[in-house]
Design a protein around this motif. Structure first.
Motif, PDB file in Angstrom:
ATOM      1  N   PRO A   1       0.835  -1.211   0.000  1.00 24.86           N
ATOM      2  CA  PRO A   1       0.000   0.000   0.000  1.00 24.86           C
ATOM      3  C   PRO A   1       0.862   1.249   0.000  1.00 24.86           C
ATOM      4  O   PRO A   1       0.519   2.247  -0.642  1.00 24.86           O
ATOM      5  CB  PRO A   1      -0.816  -0.093   1.284  1.00 24.86           C
ATOM      6  CG  PRO A   1      -0.387  -1.285   1.986  1.00 24.86           C
ATOM      7  CD  PRO A   1       0.577  -2.053   1.173  1.00 24.86           C
ATOM      8  N   ALA A   2       1.994   1.165   0.701  1.00 24.87           N
ATOM      9  CA  ALA A   2       2.867   2.324   0.777  1.00 24.87           C
ATOM     10  C   ALA A   2       3.452   2.636  -0.591  1.00 24.87           C
ATOM     11  O   ALA A   2       3.165   3.680  -1.186  1.00 24.87           O
ATOM     12  CB  ALA A   2       3.976   2.063   1.781  1.00 24.87           C
ATOM     13  N   VAL A   3       4.253   1.701  -1.102  1.00 25.86           N
ATOM     14  CA  VAL A   3       4.952   1.974  -2.352  1.00 25.86           C
ATOM     15  C   VAL A   3       4.016   1.823  -3.534  1.00 25.86           C
ATOM     16  O   VAL A   3       3.889   2.710  -4.383  1.00 25.86           O
ATOM     17  CB  VAL A   3       6.160   1.029  -2.499  1.00 25.86           C
ATOM     18  CG1 VAL A   3       6.891   1.336  -3.772  1.00 25.86           C
ATOM     19  CG2 VAL A   3       7.064   1.181  -1.304  1.00 25.86           C
ATOM     20  N   GLY A   4       3.326   0.690  -3.558  1.00 29.44           N
ATOM     21  CA  GLY A   4       2.517   0.385  -4.725  1.00 29.44           C
ATOM     22  C   GLY A   4       1.433   1.402  -4.976  1.00 29.44           C
ATOM     23  O   GLY A   4       1.085   1.683  -6.115  1.00 29.44           O
ATOM     24  N   VAL A   5       0.890   1.966  -3.927  1.00 34.04           N
ATOM     25  CA  VAL A   5      -0.221   2.886  -4.125  1.00 34.04           C
ATOM     26  C   VAL A   5       0.211   4.344  -3.982  1.00 34.04           C
ATOM     27  O   VAL A   5       0.100   5.136  -4.916  1.00 34.04           O
ATOM     28  CB  VAL A   5      -1.374   2.546  -3.151  1.00 34.04           C
ATOM     29  CG1 VAL A   5      -2.509   3.524  -3.330  1.00 34.04           C
ATOM     30  CG2 VAL A   5      -1.850   1.133  -3.409  1.00 34.04           C
ATOM     31  N   THR A   6       0.744   4.691  -2.819  1.00 36.05           N
ATOM     32  CA  THR A   6       1.025   6.104  -2.583  1.00 36.05           C
ATOM     33  C   THR A   6       2.101   6.652  -3.507  1.00 36.05           C
ATOM     34  O   THR A   6       1.913   7.682  -4.161  1.00 36.05           O
ATOM     35  CB  THR A   6       1.475   6.291  -1.125  1.00 36.05           C
ATOM     36  OG1 THR A   6       0.532   5.635  -0.287  1.00 36.05           O
ATOM     37  CG2 THR A   6       1.542   7.746  -0.773  1.00 36.05           C
ATOM     38  N   VAL A   7       3.226   5.948  -3.570  1.00 40.16           N
ATOM     39  CA  VAL A   7       4.331   6.457  -4.359  1.00 40.16           C
ATOM     40  C   VAL A   7       3.952   6.513  -5.830  1.00 40.16           C
ATOM     41  O   VAL A   7       4.219   7.483  -6.537  1.00 40.16           O
ATOM     42  CB  VAL A   7       5.567   5.573  -4.151  1.00 40.16           C
ATOM     43  CG1 VAL A   7       6.678   6.006  -5.074  1.00 40.16           C
ATOM     44  CG2 VAL A   7       6.002   5.645  -2.711  1.00 40.16           C
TER      45      VAL A   7
ATOM     46  N   PHE B   1      -3.182  -1.653 -11.873  1.00 41.98           N
ATOM     47  CA  PHE B   1      -3.115  -3.005 -11.352  1.00 41.98           C
ATOM     48  C   PHE B   1      -1.770  -3.658 -11.622  1.00 41.98           C
ATOM     49  O   PHE B   1      -1.172  -4.290 -10.756  1.00 41.98           O
ATOM     50  CB  PHE B   1      -4.238  -3.807 -11.992  1.00 41.98           C
ATOM     51  CG  PHE B   1      -4.449  -5.127 -11.344  1.00 41.98           C
ATOM     52  CD1 PHE B   1      -4.938  -5.194 -10.046  1.00 41.98           C
ATOM     53  CD2 PHE B   1      -4.162  -6.297 -12.013  1.00 41.98           C
ATOM     54  CE1 PHE B   1      -5.145  -6.393  -9.427  1.00 41.98           C
ATOM     55  CE2 PHE B   1      -4.356  -7.507 -11.400  1.00 41.98           C
ATOM     56  CZ  PHE B   1      -4.855  -7.558 -10.108  1.00 41.98           C
ATOM     57  N   TRP B   2      -1.276  -3.483 -12.828  1.00 43.30           N
ATOM     58  CA  TRP B   2      -0.063  -4.194 -13.228  1.00 43.30           C
ATOM     59  C   TRP B   2       1.131  -3.826 -12.362  1.00 43.30           C
ATOM     60  O   TRP B   2       1.990  -4.636 -12.056  1.00 43.30           O
ATOM     61  CB  TRP B   2       0.247  -3.924 -14.702  1.00 43.30           C
ATOM     62  CG  TRP B   2       0.324  -2.467 -15.033  1.00 43.30           C
ATOM     63  CD1 TRP B   2      -0.698  -1.670 -15.432  1.00 43.30           C
ATOM     64  CD2 TRP B   2       1.481  -1.633 -14.967  1.00 43.30           C
ATOM     65  NE1 TRP B   2      -0.274  -0.386 -15.620  1.00 43.30           N
ATOM     66  CE2 TRP B   2       1.068  -0.332 -15.346  1.00 43.30           C
ATOM     67  CE3 TRP B   2       2.826  -1.849 -14.633  1.00 43.30           C
ATOM     68  CZ2 TRP B   2       1.956   0.739 -15.389  1.00 43.30           C
ATOM     69  CZ3 TRP B   2       3.690  -0.783 -14.684  1.00 43.30           C
ATOM     70  CH2 TRP B   2       3.259   0.491 -15.056  1.00 43.30           C
ATOM     71  N   PHE B   3       1.157  -2.561 -11.938  1.00 42.82           N
ATOM     72  CA  PHE B   3       2.295  -2.115 -11.134  1.00 42.82           C
ATOM     73  C   PHE B   3       2.345  -2.898  -9.825  1.00 42.82           C
ATOM     74  O   PHE B   3       3.397  -3.405  -9.409  1.00 42.82           O
ATOM     75  CB  PHE B   3       2.184  -0.625 -10.865  1.00 42.82           C
ATOM     76  CG  PHE B   3       3.353  -0.066 -10.117  1.00 42.82           C
ATOM     77  CD1 PHE B   3       4.573   0.121 -10.752  1.00 42.82           C
ATOM     78  CD2 PHE B   3       3.250   0.251  -8.778  1.00 42.82           C
ATOM     79  CE1 PHE B   3       5.659   0.624 -10.066  1.00 42.82           C
ATOM     80  CE2 PHE B   3       4.330   0.756  -8.080  1.00 42.82           C
ATOM     81  CZ  PHE B   3       5.530   0.947  -8.732  1.00 42.82           C
ATOM     82  N   ILE B   4       1.184  -3.007  -9.187  1.00 42.20           N
ATOM     83  CA  ILE B   4       1.121  -3.734  -7.927  1.00 42.20           C
ATOM     84  C   ILE B   4       1.434  -5.209  -8.154  1.00 42.20           C
ATOM     85  O   ILE B   4       2.113  -5.856  -7.347  1.00 42.20           O
ATOM     86  CB  ILE B   4      -0.264  -3.554  -7.293  1.00 42.20           C
ATOM     87  CG1 ILE B   4      -0.464  -2.074  -7.003  1.00 42.20           C
ATOM     88  CG2 ILE B   4      -0.410  -4.371  -6.036  1.00 42.20           C
ATOM     89  CD1 ILE B   4      -1.776  -1.745  -6.384  1.00 42.20           C
ATOM     90  N   LEU B   5       0.981  -5.731  -9.265  1.00 44.53           N
ATOM     91  CA  LEU B   5       1.225  -7.133  -9.566  1.00 44.53           C
ATOM     92  C   LEU B   5       2.731  -7.412  -9.678  1.00 44.53           C
ATOM     93  O   LEU B   5       3.253  -8.350  -9.089  1.00 44.53           O
ATOM     94  CB  LEU B   5       0.519  -7.513 -10.865  1.00 44.53           C
ATOM     95  CG  LEU B   5       0.324  -9.019 -11.027  1.00 44.53           C
ATOM     96  CD1 LEU B   5      -0.678  -9.517 -10.008  1.00 44.53           C
ATOM     97  CD2 LEU B   5      -0.135  -9.347 -12.435  1.00 44.53           C
ATOM     98  N   ILE B   6       3.421  -6.565 -10.427  1.00 47.25           N
ATOM     99  CA  ILE B   6       4.865  -6.743 -10.581  1.00 47.25           C
ATOM    100  C   ILE B   6       5.544  -6.693  -9.210  1.00 47.25           C
ATOM    101  O   ILE B   6       6.398  -7.512  -8.871  1.00 47.25           O
ATOM    102  CB  ILE B   6       5.459  -5.655 -11.496  1.00 47.25           C
ATOM    103  CG1 ILE B   6       4.954  -5.859 -12.918  1.00 47.25           C
ATOM    104  CG2 ILE B   6       6.987  -5.687 -11.464  1.00 47.25           C
ATOM    105  CD1 ILE B   6       5.392  -4.779 -13.876  1.00 47.25           C
ATOM    106  N   LEU B   7       5.116  -5.738  -8.407  1.00 49.06           N
ATOM    107  CA  LEU B   7       5.689  -5.583  -7.073  1.00 49.06           C
ATOM    108  C   LEU B   7       5.472  -6.856  -6.258  1.00 49.06           C
ATOM    109  O   LEU B   7       6.400  -7.382  -5.627  1.00 49.06           O
ATOM    110  CB  LEU B   7       5.004  -4.396  -6.394  1.00 49.06           C
ATOM    111  CG  LEU B   7       5.802  -3.692  -5.331  1.00 49.06           C
ATOM    112  CD1 LEU B   7       6.988  -2.997  -5.954  1.00 49.06           C
ATOM    113  CD2 LEU B   7       4.920  -2.671  -4.622  1.00 49.06           C
ATOM    114  N   LEU B   8       4.236  -7.368  -6.298  1.00 46.56           N
ATOM    115  CA  LEU B   8       3.894  -8.573  -5.538  1.00 46.56           C
ATOM    116  C   LEU B   8       4.736  -9.751  -6.001  1.00 46.56           C
ATOM    117  O   LEU B   8       5.298 -10.487  -5.180  1.00 46.56           O
ATOM    118  CB  LEU B   8       2.416  -8.907  -5.754  1.00 46.56           C
ATOM    119  CG  LEU B   8       1.463  -8.537  -4.633  1.00 46.56           C
ATOM    120  CD1 LEU B   8       0.034  -8.838  -5.021  1.00 46.56           C
ATOM    121  CD2 LEU B   8       1.822  -9.307  -3.374  1.00 46.56           C
ATOM    122  N   VAL B   9       4.827  -9.919  -7.312  1.00 48.27           N
ATOM    123  CA  VAL B   9       5.553 -11.071  -7.834  1.00 48.27           C
ATOM    124  C   VAL B   9       7.026 -10.994  -7.447  1.00 48.27           C
ATOM    125  O   VAL B   9       7.613 -11.971  -6.983  1.00 48.27           O
ATOM    126  CB  VAL B   9       5.387 -11.165  -9.366  1.00 48.27           C
ATOM    127  CG1 VAL B   9       6.347 -12.190  -9.943  1.00 48.27           C
ATOM    128  CG2 VAL B   9       3.958 -11.524  -9.701  1.00 48.27           C
TER     129      VAL B   9
END
Ligand code: HEM
Ligand SMILES: [Cu+2]
Lengths: 481, 183, 251
Positions: A307-313, B46-54
């Motif tokens: 939530p920190a990096v993925g969303v806010t940043v 969505f894809w950004f979070i997905l890459i981060l998660l993976v």
């Protein structure tokens, strides 16, 4: 709209915070100078300084977050002036008692007062430990009352599920929960939990203290509770700053206000859980802790960054990328603060990896990463808010040359100070050493470098301090018109 | 050394993030009035979070098996060293240490054989961190009163090793140390 | 007020359990990973004299030291051991050797002892005497004292776990729970335990009870306390939410 009373109490808070900040930085520099063997303190004096520096810094940046959130919350609901004032008075009393404990009573067990050291510390006066606990109780109660009252106020306008933006998880929500309200709620819940953990630790301490040796606490339990409190509060205070970014970054940049969407709602709801379980990473080197919890610790630490990096940043980047923005000192400080936050977070995730923690745990890597997201992250968020607050009527938000130089000083000073910490960590230099063993060749050299750069940082902070508090005094002495 | 690669990894990541931010910052100075940017910046990415998660998932599954609790788990140690930490000394002994009358002895360990340190504390929390002859931290565990932590390690290089305390234990904390030899 | 209340409550719970030890004893760590003395054993229902070595090479051993004329700890100790072992379901290997440390004992008295506990036909149990008890006692750190007035040995209840290489992997002093016994069985079967709690400590608020059988920790009272902050927070918020809700709806 914000009442004059609220403006005055906010100004008072800001001035107090900045004064304590300057003093605490000086303590920090003194520590680094001692580690660099430029000055020579008794170990006891070093550790009382360290304890004072730690607890003061945590205290002021926590209340700085609370003050900003309280001020901005007034845009949505009425908040209680008297509780704000009450928190201020008790905070000042608490800090005075804490300083008495450290400087007169020689309390020196570190701000986390890890059990059972405060009970077995020969260096301090017999009253210092109980009094330190009393001071923490005062602060704990003041802040608990404050957080709960803010929760109560928002709950008068939104239902609990709306506060957590659950309606955004479905399509076409009827009511909009502003991101600021969502994040403040998630954060306040964490704050309340961590303060209650502190209260439990203190109760267990007192139980042992008054039992004449009949009751002995379990060291593992106490350590878990201590970091439930310590880790959580140190992280939540950052999120208070983040809530402020969501509220005013777009506004000062002259952009449309950010809105909550389903994945923002989801991310912050998840982070509510992750933040409360990430503290297990403080116990990686306690092999007695069950392996399951260790792994939860690593996963929760990782996931807390989403939530920190993925969303806010990502949001900040999108808000700026190829968008003509009105840059001012306020959003510039936010922007740079976010970089500091990300980099500190990287250091944290690396350290929260168990197989790395074996060689990083309790080395200077730890102060390195948390100073990154504090001194170069959270502090900048709060300074941005302070600037915005103090100038809101005068509207002098253009970037002058003086501002640029000050920022440059702050950046150079901060980065140099931090790099000395990181390199120390990678060189296996232990944290919390008043002086270094001669075998650690680079340690005291790095400390000298750190101290020098920290002085530049201090210089920049003094300029900010002057600019902000000058205007805050103006607000403090203004009369209703 | 593990620490060096950690530092480099960190510096590279930090540099990449800084470059991204600086690039984004300067992009906002372009006089591109047609570009209105992203209207609501909180839109679905969505894809950004997905890459981060993976990538975090991969990182976790690679590193977790290397945790100290799983290392050497099914080997039999060839030597047991009892360690009692106390303000401000470490007692190491091949024999058990009596809590009421604690004494240590000098220790010589075999190289390339599994050694198990059974670490506890007689008073407050301490750290038990092993430094090699170049003063690099190679492994550690905590010494907690009331508990025994079993730290396993195989020393591949002969030489003098140092033990430092890595948990604040009072004013003597920075001078609390001990040594042993590996042959 | 509230603080006092909690304090009194803690003391109340505290006084019901008996845990007064401030210093944890490290006695059980004595002789760990030292070799057991290879004494000759005479085992009930076997004719030959065997070296101890033959026994542990065949299966790891749990050694219990007793004497048949004991009027103190030995009987309850053996009963507890027998009962606990019945509860333990494990696929791990072990055998129990009940050895007399009293030179007055002979095969006959030991055989009677086995019958008394209905263990004379149990395959895992062996009752034995030795002519070199002093050497064995020394190797496991056991030192019974002869009390000539009571005509009794003053001694502690000791269990010694010996692995198949003949090393002492774990010791247990006193009558202990089956958790500890399981931990011993795992240790003599070479299963690494990253850590364990020392005995004779206040375990009221201890977080975990290690279950050696599964290698898992089961939550103890302490774990409840770790989740307590989250729990109290939930209650507070719920409470505030309810109060504010009535206000919100009425306005
Ligand atoms: C430039 C400003 C600062 C300087 C020079 C400074 C310096 C230091 C030093 C030398 C230490 C001891 C490191 C060690 O363990 O050997 C320390 C610890 C610490 N600092 Fe700072 N610091 C600064 C800013 C901050 C800020 C902004 C925070 C905000 C939260 C902070 C919070 C802490 C805490 C919590 C500790 C740990 C104390 C403990 O170990 O008990 N510091 N700092
Ligand atoms: Cu120490």
């Amino acid at each position: 709209m914000e009442s004059l009373n609220l403006k005055k109490i906010t100004s008072l808070w800001i001035i107090t915070i900045l004064v304590l900040f300057v003093v605490a930085i000086v303590l920090g520099i003194v520590m680094r100078l001692n580690q660099g063997e430029v000055i020579k303190l008794e170990p006891l004096a070093f550790y009382t300084n360290m304890t004072t520096h730690g607890i003061t810094m945590i205290g002021i940046w926590f209340v700085a977050g609370m003050v900003s959130v309280n001020y901005l919350m007034e845009r949505y609901v009425k908040t209680s002036y008297s509780i704000n004032l009450f928190a201020f008075v008790l905070t000042v009393i608490g800090v005075v008692i804490l300083w008495t404990c450290t400087y007169i009573g020689n309390f020196s067990s570190g701000w986390t007062f890890l059990y059972p050291l405060p009970l077995k510390d020969s260096g301090s006066a017999p009253w210092a430990t109980p009094m330190y606990l009393v001071a923490l109780t005062i602060l704990g109660i003041a802040w608990l009352v404050w957080s709960v009252s803010l929760m109560a106020q928002v709950l008068k306008k939104y239902s609990f599920s709306q506060l957590l933006a659950w309606q955004h998880l479905k399509s076409n929500p009827k009511v909009e929960t502003p991101p600021f309200i969502l994040i403040s709620t998630v954060t306040l819940i964490g704050v309340i939990a961590s303060l209650i953990a502190a209260v439990i630790v203190i109760v267990l301490y007192f139980a042992e203290y008054f039992s004449n040796g009949n009751f002995v606490n379990d060291a593992l339990l106490m350590k878990n509770l201590t970091y439930f409190f310590g880790h959580t509060i140190a992280n939540e205070m950052l999120y208070l700053g983040v809530a402020v970014i969501y509220e005013i970054f777009a506004e000062v940049s002259g952009r449309p206000k950010w809105k909550t969407t389903w994945y923002v709602a989801l991310a912050w709801n998840c982070s509510l859980v992750f933040i409360l379980t990430a503290f297990f990473h403080h116990l990686y080197m306690d092999f007695v802790q069950p392996e399951g919890l260790q792994i939860i610790g690593q996963l929760a630490s990782y996931l807390a960054s989403i939530p920190a990096v993925g969303v806010t940043v990502f949001t900040i980047i999108l808000a700026v990328y190829r968008v003509r923005i009105k840059w001012s000192i306020v959003n510039l400080l936010f922007f740079i603060g976010v970089i500091g936050w990300v980099i500190g977070g990287l250091g944290a995730v690396i350290d929260a990896t168990i197989s790395n923690n074996v060689v990083l745990h309790n080395t200077l890597w730890v102060p390195a990463h948390f100073h990154t997201y504090n001194a170069m992250g959270n502090v900048l968020f709060s300074l941005a808010f302070f600037y915005w607050f103090s100038t809101q009527h005068i509207k002098i938000l253009v970037i002058s040359n003086q501002t640029l130089y000050t920022m440059g000083l702050l950046l150079i000073g901060g980065i140099g100070f931090l790099i000395a910490f990181y390199m120390g960590g990678a060189d296996s230099v232990p944290r919390r050493y008043s002086t270094y063993p001669s075998g650690l060749a680079s340690a005291s050299y790095l400390a000298k470098i750190g101290a020098s750069f920290a002085m530049l940082y201090l210089g920049a902070v003094l300029i900010f301090f002057y600019n902000i508090s000058k205007r805050c005094f103006g607000i403090l002495y203004s009369s209703p018109y | 050394m593990q620490q060096d690669s950690i530092l480099h990894f960190f510096l590279i990541l930090a540099a990449i993030s800084t470059i991204v931010f600086v690039f984004v910052f300067f992009s906002s100075w372009q006089d591109d009035t047609n570009n209105e940017g992203v209207k609501n910046a909180l839109r679905k990415r969505f894809w950004f979070i997905l890459i981060l998660l993976v990538s975090l998932g991969i990182f976790a599954s690679v590193t977790i098996p290397k945790s100290p609790y799983f290392l050497f788990a099914d080997e039999v140690p060839s030597k047991i060293i009892h360690v009692s930490a106390m303000q401000y000394a470490f007692l190491l002994s091949e024999k058990n240490i009596d809590a009421k009358n604690p004494v240590g002895e000098s220790i010589i360990l075999p190289s390339n054989r599994l050694v198990e340190f059974r670490v506890t504390s007689l008073d407050v929390n301490h750290g038990f961190a092993i430094y090699n002859s170049e003063m690099q931290l190679i492994t550690q565990t905590q010494a907690m009163p009331g508990y025994v932590n079993s730290l396993r390690y195989k020393f591949d290089k002969p030489g003098k090793y140092q033990v430092l305390c890595l948990e604040l234990c009072g004013v003597g904390h920075p001078v609390m140390q001990s040594t042993f030899k590996v042959q | 007020m509230f603080r006092n209340f909690i304090f009194v409550a803690i003391l109340a719970i505290q006084s019901t359990i008996n845990a007064q030890h401030n210093i944890s004893t490290l006695d059980e760590e004595k002789n760990i990973y030292e070799k057991i003395s290879n004494v000759p054993l005479k085992i009930v229902n076997r004719d030959d004299v065997r070296k101890f070595e033959l026994l542990y090479k065949e299966k790891p051993v749990i050694l219990a030291l007793v004497f048949t004329q004991c009027s103190g700890i030995c009987n309850p100790f053996l009963i507890q051991l027998k009962n606990s072992l019945q509860f333990i379901k494990t696929d791990k290997n072990y055998q129990i050797l009940v050895l007399s440390f009293d030179s007055r004992d002979n095969l006959e008295s030991m055989s009677k002892l086995a019958k008394r506990f209905e263990l004379d036909n149990a395959i895992n149990w062996k009752f034995a005497i030795t002519d070199s008890i002093q050497a064995l006692n020394n190797s496991v750190g056991f030192s019974p004292l002869w009390d000539s007035i009571r005509k009794q040995f003053d001694h502690e209840a000791l269990l010694v776990g010996i692995n198949q290489e003949g090393y002492i992997a774990k010791k247990l002093i006193g009558v202990r729970s089956h958790y500890d016994l399981e931990l011993m069985i795992r240790s003599i079967n070479h299963i690494y335990t990253p850590s364990y709690k020392l005995p004779a400590k206040n375990s009221l608020f201890s977080c975990f009870n290690y279950d050696p059988l599964t290698g898992k920790n089961t939550p103890g009272t302490g774990l409840l306390i770790i989740v307590l902050p989250a729990f109290i927070t939930a209650i507070i918020i719920l409470f505030v939410a309810l109060i504010s809700r009535t206000k919100r709806l009425s306005s």
